[in-house]
Structures are given as structure tokens and as C-alpha cells.
Scaffold this motif. Sequence first.
Motif, PDB file in Angstrom:
ATOM      1  N   SER A 285      -0.867  -0.787 -15.358  1.00  0.00           N
ATOM      2  CA  SER A 285      -2.023   0.067 -15.070  1.00  0.00           C
ATOM      3  C   SER A 285      -3.189  -0.704 -14.474  1.00  0.00           C
ATOM      4  CB  SER A 285      -2.468   0.779 -16.349  1.00  0.00           C
ATOM      5  OG  SER A 285      -2.967  -0.150 -17.294  1.00  0.00           O
ATOM      6  N   THR A 286      -3.188  -2.019 -14.601  1.00  0.00           N
ATOM      7  CA  THR A 286      -4.276  -2.829 -14.055  1.00  0.00           C
ATOM      8  C   THR A 286      -4.014  -3.267 -12.616  1.00  0.00           C
ATOM      9  OG1 THR A 286      -3.334  -4.920 -14.860  1.00  0.00           O
ATOM     10  CG2 THR A 286      -4.792  -3.712 -16.361  1.00  0.00           C
ATOM     11  N   ILE A 287      -2.840  -2.951 -12.090  1.00  0.00           N
ATOM     12  CA  ILE A 287      -2.448  -3.422 -10.763  1.00  0.00           C
ATOM     13  C   ILE A 287      -2.655  -2.328  -9.730  1.00  0.00           C
ATOM     14  CG2 ILE A 287      -0.534  -4.296  -9.367  1.00  0.00           C
ATOM     15  CD1 ILE A 287       0.659  -5.325 -12.076  1.00  0.00           C
ATOM     16  N   ALA A 288      -3.418  -2.628  -8.697  1.00  0.00           N
ATOM     17  CA  ALA A 288      -3.627  -1.699  -7.585  1.00  0.00           C
ATOM     18  C   ALA A 288      -2.818  -2.173  -6.389  1.00  0.00           C
ATOM     19  CB  ALA A 288      -5.108  -1.636  -7.220  1.00  0.00           C
ATOM     20  N   CYS A 289      -2.133  -1.260  -5.747  1.00  0.00           N
ATOM     21  CA  CYS A 289      -1.346  -1.627  -4.573  1.00  0.00           C
ATOM     22  C   CYS A 289      -2.264  -2.046  -3.424  1.00  0.00           C
ATOM     23  CB  CYS A 289      -0.473  -0.453  -4.145  1.00  0.00           C
ATOM     24  SG  CYS A 289       0.804  -0.020  -5.347  1.00  0.00           S
TER      25      CYS A 289
ATOM     26  N   GLY B 278      -2.214  -3.539   0.891  1.00  0.00           N
ATOM     27  CA  GLY B 278      -1.436  -3.677   2.113  1.00  0.00           C
ATOM     28  C   GLY B 278      -0.852  -5.065   2.259  1.00  0.00           C
ATOM     29  N   GLY B 279       0.287  -5.150   2.902  1.00  0.00           N
ATOM     30  CA  GLY B 279       0.932  -6.442   3.120  1.00  0.00           C
ATOM     31  C   GLY B 279       2.411  -6.251   3.402  1.00  0.00           C
ATOM     32  N   ASN B 280       3.090  -7.348   3.714  1.00  0.00           N
ATOM     33  CA  ASN B 280       4.518  -7.319   3.992  1.00  0.00           C
ATOM     34  C   ASN B 280       5.329  -7.552   2.720  1.00  0.00           C
ATOM     35  OD1 ASN B 280       4.171  -6.870   6.751  1.00  0.00           O
ATOM     36  ND2 ASN B 280       4.089  -9.067   7.206  1.00  0.00           N
ATOM     37  N   THR B 281       6.610  -7.237   2.787  1.00  0.00           N
ATOM     38  CA  THR B 281       7.479  -7.458   1.632  1.00  0.00           C
ATOM     39  C   THR B 281       7.655  -8.949   1.362  1.00  0.00           C
ATOM     40  OG1 THR B 281       9.509  -7.430   2.962  1.00  0.00           O
ATOM     41  CG2 THR B 281       8.734  -5.310   2.067  1.00  0.00           C
ATOM     42  N   GLN B 282       7.935  -9.263   0.101  1.00  0.00           N
ATOM     43  CA  GLN B 282       8.168 -10.641  -0.331  1.00  0.00           C
ATOM     44  C   GLN B 282       9.380 -10.671  -1.264  1.00  0.00           C
ATOM     45  OE1 GLN B 282       4.449 -12.780  -1.504  1.00  0.00           O
ATOM     46  NE2 GLN B 282       3.431 -10.860  -0.973  1.00  0.00           N
ATOM     47  N   ILE B 283      10.443 -10.043  -0.803  1.00  0.00           N
ATOM     48  CA  ILE B 283      11.650  -9.943  -1.620  1.00  0.00           C
ATOM     49  C   ILE B 283      12.240 -11.324  -1.890  1.00  0.00           C
ATOM     50  CG2 ILE B 283      13.959  -8.932  -1.753  1.00  0.00           C
ATOM     51  CD1 ILE B 283      12.918  -6.706   0.126  1.00  0.00           C
ATOM     52  N   GLY B 284      12.114 -12.230  -0.942  1.00  0.00           N
ATOM     53  CA  GLY B 284      12.637 -13.579  -1.136  1.00  0.00           C
ATOM     54  C   GLY B 284      12.021 -14.259  -2.342  1.00  0.00           C
ATOM     55  N   LYS B 285      10.723 -14.064  -2.552  1.00  0.00           N
ATOM     56  CA  LYS B 285      10.066 -14.657  -3.720  1.00  0.00           C
ATOM     57  C   LYS B 285      10.584 -14.033  -5.013  1.00  0.00           C
ATOM     58  CE  LYS B 285       5.741 -15.908  -1.402  1.00  0.00           C
ATOM     59  NZ  LYS B 285       4.262 -15.706  -1.371  1.00  0.00           N
TER      60      LYS B 285
ATOM     61  N   MET C 248       0.795  -1.224   0.000  1.00  0.00           N
ATOM     62  CA  MET C 248       0.000   0.000   0.000  1.00  0.00           C
ATOM     63  C   MET C 248       0.833   1.282   0.000  1.00  0.00           C
ATOM     64  SD  MET C 248      -3.085   0.935  -0.316  1.00  0.00           S
ATOM     65  CE  MET C 248      -4.079  -0.469   0.189  1.00  0.00           C
ATOM     66  N   SER C 249       1.921   1.310   0.743  1.00  0.00           N
ATOM     67  CA  SER C 249       2.726   2.533   0.822  1.00  0.00           C
ATOM     68  C   SER C 249       3.398   2.875  -0.501  1.00  0.00           C
ATOM     69  CB  SER C 249       3.804   2.401   1.905  1.00  0.00           C
ATOM     70  OG  SER C 249       4.803   1.489   1.514  1.00  0.00           O
ATOM     71  N   ARG C 250       3.374   1.954  -1.447  1.00  0.00           N
ATOM     72  CA  ARG C 250       4.081   2.140  -2.705  1.00  0.00           C
ATOM     73  C   ARG C 250       3.236   2.777  -3.798  1.00  0.00           C
ATOM     74  NH1 ARG C 250       8.187   2.998  -2.042  1.00  0.00           N
ATOM     75  NH2 ARG C 250       8.876   2.365  -4.094  1.00  0.00           N
ATOM     76  N   GLN C 251       1.956   3.058  -3.544  1.00  0.00           N
ATOM     77  CA  GLN C 251       1.078   3.533  -4.612  1.00  0.00           C
ATOM     78  C   GLN C 251       1.630   4.760  -5.355  1.00  0.00           C
ATOM     79  OE1 GLN C 251      -2.142   1.973  -5.606  1.00  0.00           O
ATOM     80  NE2 GLN C 251      -1.355   3.114  -7.347  1.00  0.00           N
ATOM     81  N   PRO C 252       2.086   5.805  -4.673  1.00  0.00           N
ATOM     82  CA  PRO C 252       2.612   6.954  -5.416  1.00  0.00           C
ATOM     83  C   PRO C 252       3.780   6.588  -6.323  1.00  0.00           C
ATOM     84  CG  PRO C 252       2.174   7.549  -3.146  1.00  0.00           C
ATOM     85  CD  PRO C 252       2.058   6.055  -3.225  1.00  0.00           C
ATOM     86  N   THR C 253       4.702   5.742  -5.823  1.00  0.00           N
ATOM     87  CA  THR C 253       5.845   5.358  -6.635  1.00  0.00           C
ATOM     88  C   THR C 253       5.433   4.422  -7.761  1.00  0.00           C
ATOM     89  OG1 THR C 253       7.310   5.611  -4.740  1.00  0.00           O
ATOM     90  CG2 THR C 253       8.142   4.332  -6.586  1.00  0.00           C
ATOM     91  N   TRP C 254       4.448   3.575  -7.515  1.00  0.00           N
ATOM     92  CA  TRP C 254       3.942   2.694  -8.575  1.00  0.00           C
ATOM     93  C   TRP C 254       3.388   3.532  -9.715  1.00  0.00           C
ATOM     94  CZ3 TRP C 254       4.067  -2.622  -8.979  1.00  0.00           C
ATOM     95  CH2 TRP C 254       3.357  -3.161 -10.068  1.00  0.00           C
TER      96      TRP C 254
ATOM     97  N   TYR D 133      15.169  -3.769  -8.688  1.00  0.00           N
ATOM     98  CA  TYR D 133      14.169  -3.857  -7.619  1.00  0.00           C
ATOM     99  C   TYR D 133      13.941  -2.473  -7.037  1.00  0.00           C
ATOM    100  CZ  TYR D 133      11.758  -4.796  -3.299  1.00  0.00           C
ATOM    101  OH  TYR D 133      10.831  -4.770  -2.295  1.00  0.00           O
ATOM    102  N   VAL D 134      12.668  -2.068  -6.942  1.00  0.00           N
ATOM    103  CA  VAL D 134      12.298  -0.765  -6.392  1.00  0.00           C
ATOM    104  C   VAL D 134      11.452  -0.984  -5.143  1.00  0.00           C
ATOM    105  CG1 VAL D 134      11.173   1.451  -6.837  1.00  0.00           C
ATOM    106  CG2 VAL D 134      12.279   0.216  -8.723  1.00  0.00           C
ATOM    107  N   GLY D 135      11.892  -0.450  -4.003  1.00  0.00           N
ATOM    108  CA  GLY D 135      11.137  -0.633  -2.774  1.00  0.00           C
ATOM    109  C   GLY D 135      11.591   0.316  -1.679  1.00  0.00           C
ATOM    110  N   ASP D 136      10.930   0.205  -0.533  1.00  0.00           N
ATOM    111  CA  ASP D 136      11.263   1.104   0.576  1.00  0.00           C
ATOM    112  C   ASP D 136      11.382   0.393   1.907  1.00  0.00           C
ATOM    113  OD1 ASP D 136       8.620   0.465   1.096  1.00  0.00           O
ATOM    114  OD2 ASP D 136       7.988   2.516   1.514  1.00  0.00           O
ATOM    115  N   ALA D 137      11.272  -0.932   1.931  1.00  0.00           N
ATOM    116  CA  ALA D 137      11.282  -1.642   3.217  1.00  0.00           C
ATOM    117  C   ALA D 137      11.769  -3.070   3.041  1.00  0.00           C
ATOM    118  CB  ALA D 137       9.880  -1.647   3.837  1.00  0.00           C
ATOM    119  N   VAL D 138      12.185  -3.663   4.149  1.00  0.00           N
ATOM    120  CA  VAL D 138      12.509  -5.088   4.226  1.00  0.00           C
ATOM    121  C   VAL D 138      11.835  -5.619   5.481  1.00  0.00           C
ATOM    122  CG1 VAL D 138      14.306  -6.842   4.346  1.00  0.00           C
ATOM    123  CG2 VAL D 138      14.763  -4.705   3.143  1.00  0.00           C
ATOM    124  N   GLU D 139      10.901  -6.536   5.304  1.00  0.00           N
ATOM    125  CA  GLU D 139      10.149  -7.088   6.439  1.00  0.00           C
ATOM    126  C   GLU D 139      10.314  -8.607   6.502  1.00  0.00           C
ATOM    127  OE1 GLU D 139       6.795  -3.541   6.259  1.00  0.00           O
ATOM    128  OE2 GLU D 139       6.651  -5.268   4.927  1.00  0.00           O
TER     129      GLU D 139
END
Length: 239
Positions: free
Chosen positions: A108-112, A114-121, A52-58, A140-146
Motif C-alpha cells: 500500500s505504500t508503493i506508487a507505480c 513510469g519506466g521500462n521493465t526490469q524483469i532481468g533484475k 505506470m500502466s500497472r496501477q490498476p492491477t497493482w 510474476y505479474v506484468g504486461d510487457a517486455v522491454e
Amino acid sequence: MSEKHPTHRTDAPAASGPVRNEIADFVKKVGQLARPNAGEDGRLLFAMDATMSRQPTWDMAVSLQAGMFEAIPKEAALQVQLIYFRGLGECRASKWVRDAGALAKMMSTIACQGGNTQIGKVLGHARDEHGKRRIHAVVYVGDAVEENVDALCAKAGELGLMGLPLFVFQEGRDARVEAAFKEFARLSKGAYARFDSGAPQQLADLLRAVAAYASGGRSQLKLETSPAARGLLTQIEGR
């Protein structure tokens, strides 16, 4: 790396000189990569955190992604695959595409959500795809590691052993996220850079630089006029 705890999201401050320096360092390192063989399409895996926090950057990335394709001449070819994660365990990859319109339509069809990161996947998918056919770069573009940072470092190191560099673009200035992202880049023999979501040209220049080089090396970069591309070209032509 001994970090065990998840890193959390913080707001990004305004861009500064150090951010520009990190971008310069990034493009310098990209210039040290091997280019695709003649007649071989460049392949770029474009990975994004879609929580969810990524919507502006998406939304910003949707508007910028066409530049990745514009960064290469008509006679060259660049294949891009999008992979994203969001929500409760959702992590999906698109087909490989060769044009900006197809990628933009998918994004454009993808809406952000809420959830945790899944960088491992993401890293596991990159490993598997590279095993089928060589990928020249992963962004890879992101702002967190959970997730467990040490486990992610092991996967990043595996990519490094396979010759698959990971280029990590961080939004924000969370120091723990920065330390983890830099370690992922180091272990995979890639590079790290930070950008400010309020200054989209930073991300645009990074994406274009990676795409130009992934599609065929210095000849493609000569067609680019951005500071990031010029810096990269200067570095590789100085060898």
C-alpha cells in the motif's frame, strides 16, 4: 527464441473461454511440482511490474494478496517476499513475511511510476535468494517486455536448472509478450496464464492455487473450493 525487440503494452480485452482454459492448464502444471519437506515453510516470491500502466492491477493485487495466506490451513506456513520495479532503474525487494497484513502494508505504500521493465533484475534476485534458501515458486505479474528477450530466456533457463519454477501471469493479449512469457515459463519448468484486469477472480484463483501448493501440497489444496484449486487437486490426486 530469436525475438530481439521489446514488446509493448496493450489494453486487455474481456475474458474469454481460452483464458479460463489457460488457467486450468496452469493449475495442472503446478500440481506437478514437488511440495516442501515436512516442517519446512513454503516460500513464494511475488514479483510485480510497478510501472505506470500497472496501477490498476497493482491496486487489485493489494486487495487480493490476503487470499494467498487464506489458501493455507493454520498449521501450515507460507513466507512471501515482494519484489517490484518502477521508474528509472528502481528494483526493490521486501523482507520475507508470514502474514497478509504485513504484505498489504508494504504494497500500500508503493506508487507505480513510469519506466521500462526490469524483469532481468527480478530473475537475478530470484536466483540469488534461491541460492541462500530454497524458494518453491516465483510468481510474476506484468504486461510487457522491454528488454532483450534472449537474455531473459537465459536467466529463466538458469532458474529451471536450479529447480525454481517461474509462473508468469500476463495482463492483456499482446502476442509478442505472450510468446516471451510462455518461453520464460517453459525454460524455468513453470507455467503461464493470462488474466483480465476487469475480472479479478481470475488472478485471485491463480494466486491462491500457487500459495496453497507452495505451502505444502495437496493437503492444503483440499481446503480450497475455487475452480482453480479443485482442478489442481483433481490432477495431482489422479496420479
